[in-house]
Design a protein around this motif. Structure first.
Motif, PDB file in Angstrom:
ATOM      1  N   VAL A 131       0.857  -1.189   0.000  1.00 43.93           N
ATOM      2  CA  VAL A 131       0.000   0.000   0.000  1.00 43.93           C
ATOM      3  C   VAL A 131       0.893   1.240   0.000  1.00 43.93           C
ATOM      4  N   ILE A 132       0.307   2.326  -0.440  1.00 46.79           N
ATOM      5  CA  ILE A 132       0.947   3.628  -0.287  1.00 46.79           C
ATOM      6  C   ILE A 132       0.046   4.442   0.631  1.00 46.79           C
ATOM      7  N   VAL A 133       0.630   4.940   1.696  1.00 44.29           N
ATOM      8  CA  VAL A 133      -0.110   5.714   2.689  1.00 44.29           C
ATOM      9  C   VAL A 133       0.158   7.189   2.422  1.00 44.29           C
ATOM     10  N   VAL A 134      -0.925   7.975   2.265  1.00 38.84           N
ATOM     11  CA  VAL A 134      -0.801   9.411   1.984  1.00 38.84           C
ATOM     12  C   VAL A 134      -1.489  10.201   3.089  1.00 38.84           C
ATOM     13  N   ALA A 135      -1.191  11.471   3.160  1.00 33.04           N
ATOM     14  CA  ALA A 135      -1.794  12.342   4.173  1.00 33.04           C
ATOM     15  C   ALA A 135      -3.306  12.398   3.981  1.00 33.04           C
TER      16      ALA A 135
END
Length: 172
Positions: A131-135
């Motif tokens: 996964v890519i976690v973003v703000a």
């Protein structure tokens, strides 16, 4: 064969979906025949979606801890989630190394790589999903909780029934 469609129209529909980047689990030929032993996709469990928005949004569960709505996006290489959802689901991610994500508008946002122990959609569970976690602020304008990209989708067969507004998932 799709009800009410001739061979030519069904082929055009298949090609249009392929060109749009959608990977389909095709269990039959254009004439509707299925390979021996293949189960008809219409017999599988189905996840409803709304065709009014022209987006496919499904319910998912991350790490057996957090339920969320995800946009199915075959153009995204990874599952993308906001920090609050990652924290709620106890997704392991490292804030030391950032990754740049290019969104559909061409804008870029920063995120962090992580691993979800599991993501379940419609009874189909995939383990160890990148996964890519973003703000959270970068996700504020979306009408869903996450993007279900190819890091999940490449590990399942997916069928899209636009006539009945359902997505059919099947374990590989």
């Amino acid at each position: 064969m799709v009800k009410g469609m001739g061979h030519r129209h069904q082929l055009e529909l298949t090609l249009l979906l392929f060109c749009a980047g959608i990977t389909l689990c095709i269990l039959g030929s254009v004439t509707g025949a299925r390979p021996a032993g293949a189960q008809d996709w219409r017999d599988q469990e189905k996840e409803a979606f709304s065709s009014a928005s022209r987006q496919i949004i499904v319910e998912a569960n991350i790490n057996e801890m957090a339920d969320a709505l995800f946009l199915v996006d075959t153009g995204s290489s990874s599952v993308i989630i906001p920090e609050s959802l990652a924290d709620e689901a106890w997704v392991d991610y490292d804030k030391k190394e950032t990754v740049t994500v290019v969104v559909g508008t061409g804008d870029t946002i920063q995120g962090y790589y992580g691993i979800a122990e599991s993501i379940e959609v419609q009874g189909v569970t995939v383990e160890d999903v990148q996964v890519i976690v973003v703000a959270d602020s970068d996700f504020a304008f979306f009408h869903y909780d996450g993007i279900l990209g190819m890091s999940f989708l490449k590990k399942v067969n997916i069928g899209i029934d636009n006539e009945n507004n359902v997505v059919v998932l099947e374990e590989l």
